[in-house]
Design a protein around this motif. Structure first.
Motif, PDB file in Angstrom:
ATOM      1  N   ASN A 517      31.422  49.625  36.390  1.00 13.70           N
ATOM      2  CA  ASN A 517      30.639  48.617  37.126  1.00 13.70           C
ATOM      3  C   ASN A 517      30.266  47.440  36.226  1.00 13.70           C
ATOM      4  N   ILE A 519      31.648  43.406  34.985  1.00  9.89           N
ATOM      5  CA  ILE A 519      32.476  42.263  35.367  1.00  9.89           C
ATOM      6  C   ILE A 519      33.339  41.883  34.169  1.00  9.89           C
ATOM      7  N   ARG A 640      42.205  40.659  43.307  1.00  7.40           N
ATOM      8  CA  ARG A 640      41.749  41.040  44.647  1.00  7.40           C
ATOM      9  C   ARG A 640      41.093  42.416  44.624  1.00  7.40           C
ATOM     10  N   ASN A 643      37.648  42.300  42.604  1.00  9.61           N
ATOM     11  CA  ASN A 643      36.559  41.696  43.379  1.00  9.61           C
ATOM     12  C   ASN A 643      36.035  42.659  44.446  1.00  9.61           C
ATOM     13  N   ALA A 644      36.960  43.363  45.096  1.00  9.98           N
ATOM     14  CA  ALA A 644      36.546  44.311  46.132  1.00  9.98           C
ATOM     15  C   ALA A 644      35.808  45.498  45.530  1.00  9.98           C
ATOM     16  N   LEU A 646      34.050  45.611  42.719  1.00  9.15           N
ATOM     17  CA  LEU A 646      32.722  45.217  42.253  1.00  9.15           C
ATOM     18  C   LEU A 646      31.766  44.994  43.422  1.00  9.15           C
ATOM     19  N   GLN A 647      32.288  44.490  44.506  1.00 10.57           N
ATOM     20  CA  GLN A 647      31.449  44.337  45.700  1.00 10.57           C
ATOM     21  C   GLN A 647      31.093  45.700  46.276  1.00 10.57           C
ATOM     22  N   ALA A 648      32.063  46.638  46.261  1.00 14.04           N
ATOM     23  CA  ALA A 648      31.825  47.982  46.791  1.00 14.04           C
ATOM     24  C   ALA A 648      30.742  48.721  46.007  1.00 14.04           C
ATOM     25  N   LYS A 650      28.146  47.468  44.917  1.00 12.51           N
ATOM     26  CA  LYS A 650      26.866  46.987  45.425  1.00 12.51           C
ATOM     27  C   LYS A 650      26.584  47.488  46.840  1.00 12.51           C
ATOM     28  N   GLU A 651      27.643  47.694  47.610  1.00 15.51           N
ATOM     29  CA  GLU A 651      27.497  48.066  49.018  1.00 15.51           C
ATOM     30  C   GLU A 651      27.329  49.579  49.227  1.00 15.51           C
ATOM     31  N   LYS A 719      39.596  44.389  53.380  1.00 15.10           N
ATOM     32  CA  LYS A 719      40.017  43.407  52.382  1.00 15.10           C
ATOM     33  C   LYS A 719      41.537  43.364  52.242  1.00 15.10           C
TER      34      LYS A 719
END
Length: 761
Positions: A517, A519, A640, A643-644, A646-648, A650-651, A719
């Motif tokens: 996790n 960046i 792609r 980005n998905a 790293l967003q996941a 958080k979600e 995505k």
């Protein structure tokens, strides 16, 4: 041909020398310069109307060595890799280390270097001084070193017949690990990551790469150059001796049976001196007393004086008899090019010099003024009142560069792999292979928690059940912000296909950073290759650098520091192309890092597409099957997925994450289970044969333990990405439907014994 003109200083007659005599001079003086370079020197001094002194020739040889001036690589580095800039990169490539913004107040500093030839000759001393050198590279930017990494490469441990003059890989492994352990532990900097890789190509030339990360307040960054004309050069640290003479020229030629005779080129480290040296340097930086700082590494005084002056568009006068010596009777050229360790060069405004000297006296670290910066772009060296050296900096540092010819080998795509009779047996062989097996024997010798800022350790999982982690995470400041560190390369893949192997190594570096996790923020490289004068070796280098630039530009990740190590070759073989990468990621909140071990709370999701790609794979290594299809990747596809992911994070509630690398899905599952719990898996939704699903090493893939697999899969598919819910975490067995079942206990036993069966403990 040699005439003494001052005490211990000789004039060398190059003006009247023919080609044969020029090469004789190069050989007798240990210059390691070719005929073209010796002719350049002859022309320069002919125009000057005088012959050079021995100290001038020795200084030119240091400056023109492959190690110092990158004469065979910078042409292609400029073409393919340089210039990937980001707004947050403060300083890159031209300094001793890269400086990158960490937050509003701090920057992190990163460097990655090689110490290959010295370690092949004297593994303990070579490795320990490698650590000392990389610490200085970070320190000279004004930064406090906070973490070390050590990617290491050796010959196969079960080898029996060694070429003449070659040390056994096990002996080298013991010596190198001990050297890194003793230096790092004694100076109090944690070694938190790295890798150990074994391959037959490293039998006659092991590779020892070392990296360091530091932290510095942005208003305290120091540059590796003179501040102003009139500044004084202050030499601080250890005494200068005959150890390390010709170190850079030794590193700029192939090893041979006679290399053992060059032990004098190996420097002698002293961590007990380094620790107060670090404190003293940081104190004068904190007080704003220095205008520039650089370490004395390759080339010693000769290179540090000329490089600091050249970078500031000025020159220098040097008073060589002021230098503190280890022994009497050293000739001026020996003093000037010695690579004795634990030394730094500061430039100081004359009004602050007494205060600087007082600081170093307080720390019991020698410090002395040895020169001053002058407006002319020339270096003059004085010895006992005589001027014994005068060289134009443009000639010394800018005269040699090659765009060497290269040949790119043609790779025929072949895949002769098939399903084995025993899938479980293949997995167990993989887990005990030295390139996969537990690294605890190495890791436990290092203090990876000193300084108390190691948030995520190299071994992760339940106590006494720890498994491999993808990254270490460091907390460098008082905030919750952190740094993730990883080192990656797959030499089996790069040996088979330098382009796609390097691209795959970049992909793995990014996957590891994302898995915890973080960046992906920047990277450094250490490019280890054979003799660049051979077109096929140069072709490997060019293909590798081309792939690295393609991936970095397409993904948007800046290369902030680097090193090229050529001539890793002997008459027996060249090393596999080894572009070692060190990735640095930003962890926005260290309380939300993710480790690799299963937690026994969720379901398992496979992210990414699995293809029949076995070139350079562990599967081929343990089964004896053949494939040249090295896994491919794409920077845009990788971006792609990153980005998905790293967003996941958080979600969704993500309990564990691990990237798929050597051994593919099967090995990744086993490693996650070793550190936690068993699992039940069904791979029927995946395409392809069972052995492909289990053992393919396709890029851009992760295994994730999540709270709700169904929602996670929907999110990723929205995505446009490939993702599969494949099982649950439970029990104490690894059960893969229609393939095999095996207890976690059996898997762990094999994995933990893989390296220990050679090391003995």
């Amino acid at each position: 041909m040699y005439r003494e003109i001052y005490p211990q200083v000789y004039e060398i007659n190059v003006i009247n020398a023919g080609d044969e005599d020029l090469m004789k001079i190069s050989d007798e003086l240990g210059l390691a310069l070719n005929l073209n370079e010796m002719r350049k020197i002859k022309d320069y001094f002919t125009k000057k109307g005088r012959n050079p002194t021995d100290i001038e020739l020795q200084s030119i040889a240091q400056a023109w060595s492959e190690h110092c001036c990158y004469k065979s690589s910078k042409c292609y580095l400029r073409e393919y890799l340089f210039g990937i800039e980001k707004d947050y990169v403060i300083s890159a490539i031209k300094e001793d280390a890269g400086v990158v913004e960490f937050d509003n107040e701090y920057a992190y500093v990163v460097a990655l270097e090689s110490h290959n030839h010295p370690s092949a000759i004297e593994p303990y001393g070579g490795a320990s001084t490698g650590i000392g050198g990389i610490l200085r590279d970070v320190l000279c930017m004004g930064a406090q070193p906070i973490a070390l990494v050590d990617p290491l490469f050796f010959g196969n441990l079960d080898i029996k017949d060694l070429p003449k003059g070659v040390k056994h890989p096990l002996y080298l492994l013991f010596g190198v690990v001990a050297g890194i352990r003793d230096y790092g532990n004694r100076v109090g900097i944690p070694t938190v990551g790295g890798m150990v890789f074994f391959d037959e190509s490293y039998v006659t030339n092991c590779l020892v790469n070392v990296g360091c990360v530091g932290i510095v307040r942005k208003d305290r960054i120091v540059h590796s150059r003179v501040g102003n004309v009139g500044d004084l050069f202050v030499l601080v640290g250890g005494a200068t001796g005959r150890d390390g003479i010709h170190g850079v020229t030794f590193a700029s030629k192939e090893l041979s049976e006679k290399s053992e005779e060059e032990r004098g080129a190996v420097q002698l480290g002293n961590p007990i001196m380094k620790e107060p040296l670090i404190h003293a340097c940081l104190e004068v930086v904190e007080k704003g007393l220095v205008t520039g700082m650089k370490d004395l590494g390759g080339g010693g005084l000769s290179c540090v004086i000329s490089e600091m002056s050249y970078a500031a568009n000025c020159g220098a006068e040097v008073y060589l008899d002021k230098v503190h010596l280890k022994e009497e009777g050293m000739a001026p050229w020996e003093i000037y090019i010695s690579e004795s360790q634990e030394r730094m060069m500061l430039t100081v405004n004359p009004k602050h010099v007494d205060e600087v000297l007082d600081v170093f006296k307080k720390w019991d670290v020698p410090a002395v003024v040895v020169g001053k910066a002058i407006p002319d772009k020339v270096v003059r060296v004085y010895w006992k009142g005589y001027k014994i050296y005068e060289l134009d900096l443009d000639f010394l540092l800018g005269a040699v560069e090659y765009c060497r010819p290269y040949v790119v080998k043609r790779i025929e795509r072949i895949d002769e792999t098939s399903k084995p009779s025993d899938l479980k047996g293949v997995l167990l062989k993989m887990l005990e292979h030295p390139n996969v097996a537990c690294r605890e024997w190495v890791i436990r010798q290092y203090d990876h928690e000193v300084r108390a800022c190691t948030v995520l350790k190299p071994l992760q999982g339940r106590i006494n059940r720890e498994t491999h982690g993808d990254c270490a995470v460091i907390k460098p400041t008082d905030s919750w912000r952190g740094l993730a560190l990883t080192t990656d390369v797959n030499p089996w893949m790069t040996k088979m296909d330098p382009f796609w192997g390097t691209a795959s190594s970049f992909d793995e570096m990014v996957r590891n950073l994302v898995a915890v996790n973080s960046i992906p923020h920047s990277f450094a490289d250490c490019l280890n290759f054979g003799n660049p004068e051979k077109p096929e070796r140069m072709g490997e280098f060019v293909q590798s650098v081309r792939a690295l630039g393609w991936m970095a530009r397409g993904f948007g990740l800046p290369c902030v520091s680097g090193n090229v190590s050529f001539y890793n070759e002997t008459p027996y073989s060249a090393v596999a192309p080894t572009p070692t990468l060190m990735g640095i990621g930003i962890v926005e909140d260290i309380r939300k890092v993710v480790s690799s071990n299963f937690k026994g709370k969720g379901e398992i999701v496979l992210v990414g597409e699995t293809l029949k790609e076995f070139g350079g794979s562990l599967y081929c290594a343990v089964t004896g099957q053949r494939s040249t299809v090295v896994p491919k990747t794409s920077p845009k596809r990788l971006k792609r997925y990153v980005n998905a992911m790293l967003q996941a994070f958080k979600e969704f509630k993500v309990y564990a994450c691990h990237d798929l690398a050597e051994g593919g899905l099967a090995v990744a599952l086993a490693e996650m289970c070793i550190g936690g719990f068993g699992c039940k898996v069904d791979l029927s939704e995946l395409r392809g044969e069972d052995y492909v699903k289990l053992f393919s090493e396709s890029n851009t893939r992760w295994l994730v333990e999540v709270d709700n697999a169904e929602d996670f899969v929907k999110f990723m598919k929205s995505k446009g990405l490939s993702v599969y819910a494949i099982g649950v975490v439970e029990g104490d067995e690894i059960v893969v439907k229609n393939c095999f079942r095996v207890s976690v206990e059996e898997v762990e036993k094999v994995w933990r014994n893989g390296l220990v069966r050679f090391t003995g403990w």
